[in-house]
Design a protein around this motif. Structure first.
Motif, PDB file in Angstrom:
ATOM      1  N   LEU A  22       0.927  -3.446  -6.317  1.00 40.13           N
ATOM      2  CA  LEU A  22       0.079  -2.587  -7.148  1.00 40.13           C
ATOM      3  C   LEU A  22       0.801  -1.281  -7.478  1.00 40.13           C
ATOM      4  O   LEU A  22       0.702  -0.775  -8.599  1.00 40.13           O
ATOM      5  N   VAL A  83      -2.948  -9.865 -12.248  1.00 46.44           N
ATOM      6  CA  VAL A  83      -3.962  -9.068 -11.545  1.00 46.44           C
ATOM      7  C   VAL A  83      -5.207  -8.933 -12.412  1.00 46.44           C
ATOM      8  O   VAL A  83      -6.337  -9.131 -11.937  1.00 46.44           O
ATOM      9  N   VAL A 152      -9.083  -5.167  -4.380  1.00 46.40           N
ATOM     10  CA  VAL A 152      -8.144  -4.709  -5.412  1.00 46.40           C
ATOM     11  C   VAL A 152      -8.988  -4.064  -6.493  1.00 46.40           C
ATOM     12  O   VAL A 152      -9.871  -4.703  -7.067  1.00 46.40           O
ATOM     13  N   TRP A 163      -4.034   1.235 -10.131  1.00 44.96           N
ATOM     14  CA  TRP A 163      -4.687   0.244  -9.269  1.00 44.96           C
ATOM     15  C   TRP A 163      -4.439   0.597  -7.816  1.00 44.96           C
ATOM     16  O   TRP A 163      -3.466   1.269  -7.476  1.00 44.96           O
TER      17      TRP A 163
END
Length: 195
Positions: A22, A83, A152, A163
């Motif tokens: 991330l 993602v 997440v 993120w």
């Protein structure tokens, strides 16, 4: 200059996502309302990997100028897409990420630190820029397949695109960083209340 950059003296990128994959996609961040890419050269990519603590990479291999940068940007966008699709509950198409994983050539090595403690590290081959990036592909695959994706999250500040992986006990983290977006939100609420 935005408060995001001012808080960190413009030196970004930041390592605040609590997961390296991330943090890697966060190397594009909003600055003055525009996306800013912290990867501008091959050396930017190498420096990011070193600062992220990704071990086992040799800096001795030379590539055509810009080749590592191009591969890093491509891998970053691949991870970002995966993602986003996973967050939306959509079916993933991991072929591009698998291309990086297929290039892996690594082995484990037992090393001792200065205090004499033993640990195992993984040494990666890096004859090509794509191989150099394979540790990140490995981390991204682990994030996508093994982590609780409910944790997440994208920062809730409307001007932020960063993120993070919520490792807090209560799993109520809302901001990429309290020092960045959390404080901006508090100031905005306070100003609104004063009106």
């Amino acid at each position: 200059m935005s408060s995001l950059v001012q808080t960190h003296s413009g030196s970004g990128p930041w390592y605040l996502a609590d997961h390296a994959a991330l943090d890697f996609i966060n190397t594009v961040a909003q600055v003055d309302g525009q996306p800013h890419d912290f990867f501008q050269t091959d050396d930017d990519v190498k420096t990011w990997f070193i600062q992220a603590g990704l071990n086992g990479l040799s800096d001795s291999t030379e590539y055509e100028s810009g080749a590592l940068l191009q591969e890093a940007r491509q891998l970053r966008e691949t991870i970002r897409r995966l993602v986003l699709h996973k967050k939306k509950g959509e079916r993933l198409h991991p072929e591009e990420l698998n291309r990086y994983l297929a290039l892996a050539n690594s082995y484990k090595k037992l090393v001792t630190d200065e205090q004499g403690s033993l640990r195992i590290t993984r040494i990666y081959a890096n004859q090509t820029p794509a191989q150099w990036l394979e540790p990140m592909a490995d981390l991204a695959a682990s994030l996508l397949a093994e982590k609780d994706f409910n944790l997440v999250r994208e920062c809730e500040h409307p001007e932020c695109t960063l993120w993070f992986f919520d490792r807090t006990k209560a799993h109520r983290r809302r901001w990429c960083s309290m020092a960045l977006c959390g404080n901006r939100a508090k100031v905005a609420r306070f100003r609104q209340q004063q009106k």
